[in-house]
Design an enzyme around this catalytic site. Structure first.
Site, short mmCIF file in Angstrom:
data_model
loop_
_atom_site.label_atom_id
_atom_site.label_comp_id
_atom_site.label_asym_id
_atom_site.label_seq_id
_atom_site.Cartn_x
_atom_site.Cartn_y
_atom_site.Cartn_z
CB THR A 1 47.79 42.79 40.80
OG1 THR A 1 47.62 44.20 40.82
CG2 THR A 1 49.02 42.43 41.62
CG ASN A 2 49.42 46.36 37.04
OD1 ASN A 2 49.71 47.35 37.69
ND2 ASN A 2 48.22 46.20 36.49
NE ARG A 3 57.72 44.65 38.46
CZ ARG A 3 58.29 44.12 39.54
NH1 ARG A 3 58.24 44.75 40.70
NH2 ARG A 3 58.91 42.97 39.45
CB ALA B 1 48.42 49.94 35.56
#
Ligand code: C5P
Length: 214
Positions: free
Chosen positions: A21-23, A88
């Site tokens: 995943t991402n921030r 995102a």
């Protein structure tokens, strides 16, 4: 009007207990969905997993992976007047999902990744969306040039660009500072809360929609 907003990160499974995943916190997208609803519009929020509450009077469609977000957008985009892609989305996903938890054994482990579908890049073709199309660009360098390239390549009417290398704004922050990149000019919105910026952005997007209808 009918407005679609994508928000949050995606979650790309590796095995039953792990994912990539991402921030992204989803805050900017949720603030935008809330601001459009506050202005009296019908909003569908397609969101990856976040810790946020769904804004009042917003229809909510939760998804996990880029592929699920792609399918959700494909199903709903046609009846929208405006679409804002603030999610995102992961660019790559594991080529296979292990059916059982991957065991710790060898010293190195290689994950093979394959490209995810570009959801925003599919909006005009093949989805056939003719409404006002807004994308986001999170950049760490050459903000305006990269955003302008994205505007053309993804056939957007507006790209909302932010520099995610600046401390204190952007990913996982309540503050942001954005550059609005239109086909013929750009406009900087100075640092403010995501809440305030969302209201400014909604005004800008509604003006763009009205100008296109003339
Ligand atoms: O190319 P890049 O990922 O930087 O473009 C960012 C924009 O494209 C954002 O609006 C994001 O929501 C959208 N996007 C998408 N599907 C992807 C990747 C990005 O809709 N697979």
């Amino acid at each position: 009007m009918h407005i679609l907003v994508t928000a949050g990160p995606t979650r790309e499974p590796i095995d039953p207990v792990r994912f990539l995943t991402n921030r992204s916190s989803g805050k900017m997208g949720y603030e935008l969905a809330a601001a459009f609803a506050h202005a009296g519009h019908t909003v569908l929020l397609v969101s990856g997993p976040t810790a946020l509450d769904v804004p009042d009077r917003v229809d909510f469609l939760p998804v996990e992976t880029a592929a699920e977000m792609h399918a959700a957008v494909a199903n709903h985009l046609e009846r929208m007047d405006i679409a804002v892609f603030a999610a995102a989305v992961a660019d790559y996903t594991p080529s296979t999902v292990a059916p059982e938890k991957v065991k710790k054994s060898a010293d190195t482990l290689t994950l093979e990744l394959v490209k995810t579908p570009d959801i925003l890049g599919s909006a005009r073709t093949p989805f056939g969306f003719a409404g006002t199309l807004v994308g986001f660009a999170a950049e760490t360098e050459n903000l305006e040039a990269n955003a302008r390239e994205k505007l053309t390549r993804k056939r957007c009417d507006l790209i909302v660009a932010n520099d995610v290398s600046k401390p204190g704004i952007g990913f996982d922050s309540d503050q942001n500072e954005i550059l609005l990149v239109y086909p013929d000019h750009s406009e900087a919105l100075p640092q403010a809360s995501k809440h305030d910026l969302a209201h400014q952005l909604v005004q800008a997007i509604l003006e763009l929609y009205t100008a296109q209808k003339k």
